[in-house]
Design an enzyme around this catalytic site. Structure first.
Site, PDB file in Angstrom:
ATOM      1  N   LYS A   1       0.844  -1.219   0.000  1.00  0.00           N
ATOM      2  CA  LYS A   1       0.000   0.000   0.000  1.00  0.00           C
ATOM      3  C   LYS A   1       0.869   1.254   0.000  1.00  0.00           C
ATOM      4  O   LYS A   1       1.757   1.405   0.831  1.00  0.00           O
ATOM      5  CB  LYS A   1      -0.898  -0.004   1.248  1.00  0.00           C
ATOM      6  CG  LYS A   1      -1.659   1.306   1.499  1.00  0.00           C
ATOM      7  CD  LYS A   1      -2.524   1.240   2.765  1.00  0.00           C
ATOM      8  CE  LYS A   1      -3.149   2.585   3.116  1.00  0.00           C
ATOM      9  NZ  LYS A   1      -3.938   2.564   4.366  1.00  0.00           N
TER      10      LYS A   1
ATOM     11  N   LYS B   1      -9.583  13.043   8.795  1.00  0.00           N
ATOM     12  CA  LYS B   1      -9.021  12.625  10.082  1.00  0.00           C
ATOM     13  C   LYS B   1      -8.891  13.848  10.997  1.00  0.00           C
ATOM     14  O   LYS B   1      -8.618  14.944  10.514  1.00  0.00           O
ATOM     15  CB  LYS B   1      -7.615  12.049   9.883  1.00  0.00           C
ATOM     16  CG  LYS B   1      -7.565  10.653   9.301  1.00  0.00           C
ATOM     17  CD  LYS B   1      -6.115  10.177   9.203  1.00  0.00           C
ATOM     18  CE  LYS B   1      -6.000   8.826   8.513  1.00  0.00           C
ATOM     19  NZ  LYS B   1      -6.537   7.708   9.300  1.00  0.00           N
TER      20      LYS B   1
ATOM     21  N   ASP C   1       1.753   6.520   5.420  1.00  0.00           N
ATOM     22  CA  ASP C   1       0.808   5.530   4.915  1.00  0.00           C
ATOM     23  C   ASP C   1       1.293   4.850   3.626  1.00  0.00           C
ATOM     24  O   ASP C   1       0.561   4.093   2.998  1.00  0.00           O
ATOM     25  CB  ASP C   1      -0.566   6.191   4.709  1.00  0.00           C
ATOM     26  CG  ASP C   1      -1.709   5.226   4.941  1.00  0.00           C
ATOM     27  OD1 ASP C   1      -1.478   4.162   5.544  1.00  0.00           O
ATOM     28  OD2 ASP C   1      -2.837   5.537   4.502  1.00  0.00           O
TER      29      ASP C   1
ATOM     30  N   ASP D   1     -11.993   7.043   4.757  1.00  0.00           N
ATOM     31  CA  ASP D   1     -10.700   6.848   5.428  1.00  0.00           C
ATOM     32  C   ASP D   1     -10.277   5.372   5.422  1.00  0.00           C
ATOM     33  O   ASP D   1      -9.138   5.044   5.745  1.00  0.00           O
ATOM     34  CB  ASP D   1     -10.785   7.387   6.860  1.00  0.00           C
ATOM     35  CG  ASP D   1      -9.415   7.564   7.487  1.00  0.00           C
ATOM     36  OD1 ASP D   1      -8.411   7.487   6.750  1.00  0.00           O
ATOM     37  OD2 ASP D   1      -9.357   7.775   8.719  1.00  0.00           O
TER      38      ASP D   1
ATOM     39  N   GLU E   1      -9.472   3.625   2.982  1.00  0.00           N
ATOM     40  CA  GLU E   1      -9.148   3.674   1.553  1.00  0.00           C
ATOM     41  C   GLU E   1      -8.174   2.572   1.134  1.00  0.00           C
ATOM     42  O   GLU E   1      -8.195   2.124  -0.010  1.00  0.00           O
ATOM     43  CB  GLU E   1      -8.565   5.054   1.198  1.00  0.00           C
ATOM     44  CG  GLU E   1      -7.063   5.260   1.504  1.00  0.00           C
ATOM     45  CD  GLU E   1      -6.700   5.177   2.979  1.00  0.00           C
ATOM     46  OE1 GLU E   1      -7.602   5.389   3.822  1.00  0.00           O
ATOM     47  OE2 GLU E   1      -5.537   4.878   3.309  1.00  0.00           O
TER      48      GLU E   1
ATOM     49  N   ARG F   1      -7.833  -0.634   1.712  1.00  0.00           N
ATOM     50  CA  ARG F   1      -8.361  -1.908   1.205  1.00  0.00           C
ATOM     51  C   ARG F   1      -8.919  -1.775  -0.207  1.00  0.00           C
ATOM     52  O   ARG F   1      -9.008  -2.749  -0.943  1.00  0.00           O
ATOM     53  CB  ARG F   1      -9.392  -2.465   2.198  1.00  0.00           C
ATOM     54  CG  ARG F   1     -10.600  -1.630   2.418  1.00  0.00           C
ATOM     55  CD  ARG F   1     -11.249  -1.864   3.774  1.00  0.00           C
ATOM     56  NE  ARG F   1     -10.456  -1.281   4.861  1.00  0.00           N
ATOM     57  CZ  ARG F   1     -10.805  -1.337   6.145  1.00  0.00           C
ATOM     58  NH1 ARG F   1     -11.912  -1.970   6.514  1.00  0.00           N
ATOM     59  NH2 ARG F   1     -10.056  -0.780   7.064  1.00  0.00           N
TER      60      ARG F   1
HETATM   61  N1  BES Z   1      -3.843   4.630   7.126  1.00  0.00           N
HETATM   62  C1  BES Z   1      -4.847   4.337   8.063  1.00  0.00           C
HETATM   63  C2  BES Z   1      -4.395   3.340   9.132  1.00  0.00           C
HETATM   64  C3  BES Z   1      -3.312   3.819  10.059  1.00  0.00           C
HETATM   65  C4  BES Z   1      -3.633   4.269  11.316  1.00  0.00           C
HETATM   66  C5  BES Z   1      -1.987   3.744   9.693  1.00  0.00           C
HETATM   67  C6  BES Z   1      -2.640   4.685  12.167  1.00  0.00           C
HETATM   68  C7  BES Z   1      -0.992   4.161  10.540  1.00  0.00           C
HETATM   69  C8  BES Z   1      -1.311   4.617  11.791  1.00  0.00           C
HETATM   70  C9  BES Z   1      -6.069   3.751   7.363  1.00  0.00           C
HETATM   71  O1  BES Z   1      -6.272   4.159   6.069  1.00  0.00           O
HETATM   72  C10 BES Z   1      -7.253   4.174   8.157  1.00  0.00           C
HETATM   73  O2  BES Z   1      -7.485   5.337   8.236  1.00  0.00           O
HETATM   74  N2  BES Z   1      -7.940   3.207   8.754  1.00  0.00           N
HETATM   75  C11 BES Z   1      -9.061   3.479   9.567  1.00  0.00           C
HETATM   76  C12 BES Z   1     -10.240   2.728   9.015  1.00  0.00           C
HETATM   77  C13 BES Z   1     -11.553   3.068   9.648  1.00  0.00           C
HETATM   78  C14 BES Z   1     -12.001   4.441   9.225  1.00  0.00           C
HETATM   79  C15 BES Z   1     -12.582   2.052   9.244  1.00  0.00           C
HETATM   80  C16 BES Z   1      -8.736   2.977  10.972  1.00  0.00           C
HETATM   81  O3  BES Z   1      -8.191   1.890  11.100  1.00  0.00           O
HETATM   82  O4  BES Z   1      -8.990   3.711  11.911  1.00  0.00           O
HETATM   83 ZN    ZN Z   2      -4.527   4.724   5.011  1.00  0.00          ZN
HETATM   84 ZN    ZN Z   3      -7.346   6.014   5.920  1.00  0.00          ZN
END
Ligand code: BES
Ligand code: ZN
Ligand code: ZN
Length: 497
Positions: free
Chosen positions: A263, A275, A286, A345, A347, A349
């Site tokens: 990714k 966010k 990311d 957010d 994104e 997947r």
């Molecule tokens: N890039 C983030 C995940 C992440 C969080 C990476 C903290 C590094 C540190 C991912 O795209 C994301 O935002 N995931 C969310 C999904 C949720 C909105 C369903 C998450 O895990 O909070």
């Molecule tokens: Zn992300």
């Molecule tokens: Zn995200």
């Protein structure tokens, strides 16, 4: 780009003969079970200090003695039993700490006792020297604060008595692997407006050109033609065109064909589901999975591994704006599965679904995918352990072994089939968020829908790719290059079979 190959100037070498004269200082790790007579035979002055300090070789012991006869500093470090990864890291840390403290420029590390180190511990010892040498100071201008690497030795020589755990080929291999780790760290640490999708594409081109790797980059038009709607949707609001980078390394007569997927969201603002400030702060990280895959490709080619690797790196910047994809949108993927967007957010997947489908098309023996996918995994495992999920236990076992070998730790999470209920959409087949509890696992289940039933491993490195403060293995905050050493070890296992 200029930072991509900016590597440490430290040289670690293996010496065939004990040439003490060439170094300013000699470091002597002393193991609890090792024979001190072996130490005294070569460094007779130490016997007095061992006795007066009651030196036993425990991990918290150290001694710095100036030898009048040798005219150099002798640094003795307690190594304990060194039969756990933590002890080995502690020994390496202490070695570097003592060398910096005494401003030693050229050091000889002399394992003078029968070294009880296992080979993978020797490897981690060397890796730590490289990892701790790293600093990202490309942007520190005139007002350079006290440079953390200022007193770092510029030359470290290793000499060990049999058994030869530190072989010259091992040292050469670790130098190459750690250059890959550094390249990945530099890519992630680069500010997000510089390290945008185009920058990553250029980095991939550079790697490909250096090693004659196959490269194909699809930008917006080709993504549309190929129906890669996840990548397009996620990248739609950004002025930087998204991309799918494909790199292929094809040695002659490969033992296996592996697909790697990483990714690469160059900045994850969350999109319209923006966010909050604290969560957005480090979202240049990311792209940790994609950067690791680039580091692995570069290293695999340099090491001439006899395994064919096809890498797929979907790249986009996830932004809000008038062109942004929206909650409520539905994306239908190439395998006809439709996905309802619940949260922009989630994104990762979506663009991974496209990349996995492309990877599966090539019918590799297995797919390893790496991503900073969920906050949930870092809540569960913290910043020192990544989550492993998968559909094939031998593949998972190989990665778990690699984790043990390298200290890049993994913990396997299950993919219970009954949890699949909670990733189903209301009006589409699946949804991308709103899964409830265990969302790291459910994100893993989501990904398996796009792997064409091939052996698949998913590494969720959201906690381990980027540190807000140093931890026990990384003395710096920022990018860790997590996954480069791990996956290269797994690939080496494939080659050894
Ligand atoms: N890039 C983030 C995940 C992440 C969080 C990476 C903290 C590094 C540190 C991912 O795209 C994301 O935002 N995931 C969310 C999904 C949720 C909105 C369903 C998450 O895990 O909070
Ligand atoms: Zn992300
Ligand atoms: Zn995200």
């Amino acid at each position: 780009m200029k930072h991509l190959n900016a590597f440490v100037t430290m040289k670690i070498e293996k010496k065939r003969k004990l040439l003490i004269d060439a170094a300013d200082a000699v470091v002597l790790p002393v193991f609890k079970k090792g024979k001190t007579s072996a130490v005294f035979a070569q460094y007779p002055e130490l016997e007095f200090f061992f006795k007066t300090h009651k030196f036993k070789g425990a991990p918290d012991e150290d001694l710095a003695v100036y030898s009048g006869t040798m005219q150099k500093l002798l640094v003795v470090i307690g190594a304990g039993d060194c039969n756990r990864m933590e002890d080995v890291v502690k020994l390496a840390k202490k070695t570097i700490g003592m060398l910096k403290k005494h401003k030693v420029k050229t050091a000889l590390i002399h394992f003078s006792q029968d070294v009880p180190l296992e080979k993978h511990f020797a490897r981690v010892f060397i890796d730590y020297l490289y990892i701790s040498r790293y600093s990202f100071d490309a942007y520190k201008g005139q007002h350079k604060p006290e440079n953390k690497t200022k007193n770092f030795p510029s030359r470290v020589q290793l000499y060990c008595e049999p058994p030869r755990v530190f072989s010259a080929p091992l040292l050469k291999e670790r130098e190459t692997v750690n250059a890959g780790v550094t390249a990945a760290r530099n890519l992630v640490n680069e500010p997000p407006s510089t390290a945008n999708p185009g920058y990553l594409v250029e980095a991939a081109r550079k790697i490909a050109a250096g090693f004659n790797l196959g490269i194909k980059v699809s930008r917006r038009k080709e993504l549309e033609e190929s129906g890669l709607k996840g990548i397009l949707a996620v990248g739609h609001a950004s002025p930087h065109e998204p991309a799918l980078i494909r790199l292929s390394y094809s040695p002659r007569g490969p033992v296996k064909t592996v697909a790697l997927v990483g990714k690469a969201i160059t900045f994850d603002s969350g999109g319209l589901n923006l966010k909050p400030p604290g969560a957005m702060l480090d979202m240049k990280s990311d792209m940790g999975g994609g950067a690791a895959v680039l580091g692995i490709m570069d290293t695999a080619a340099r090491l001439e591994l006899p395994v064919a690797i096809d890498a797929y790196i979907p790249v986009a910047e996830n932004m809000p704006g008038g062109f942004a994809y929206k909650p409520g949108d539905i994306i239908t993927f190439a395998n006809k599965k439709s996905v309802e967007i619940v949260n922009t957010d989630a994104e990762g997947r979506l663009l991974l679904a496209d990349a996995l489908l492309m990877a599966a098309k090539g019918k590799p023996d297995f797919i390893i995918e790496m991503s900073t996918l969920t906050g949930s995994v870092s809540n569960a495992l913290g910043d020192g352990i990544a989550g492993l999920m998968g559909t094939n236990q031998p593949l998972a076992a190989m990665l778990l072994k690699a984790a043990e070998n390298t200290g890049e730790r993994l913990w396997q999470l299950p993919l219970p089939i009954d949890y699949r209920e909670s990733i189903k959409g209301k009006i589409a087949d699946l949804k991308n968020a709103g899964y409830g509890k265990a969302s790291a696992i459910k994100a893993g289940l989501f990904l398996t829908e796009f792997t064409g039933g091939l052996p698949f491993a998913h590494i969720d490195m959201a906690g381990t790719a980027f540190l807000t403060k140093p931890n026990s293995f990384y003395p710096q905050e920022g990018a860790t290059g997590f996954g480069v050493r791990l996956v290269l070890d797994a690939l080496n296992q494939v080659c050894a079979r």
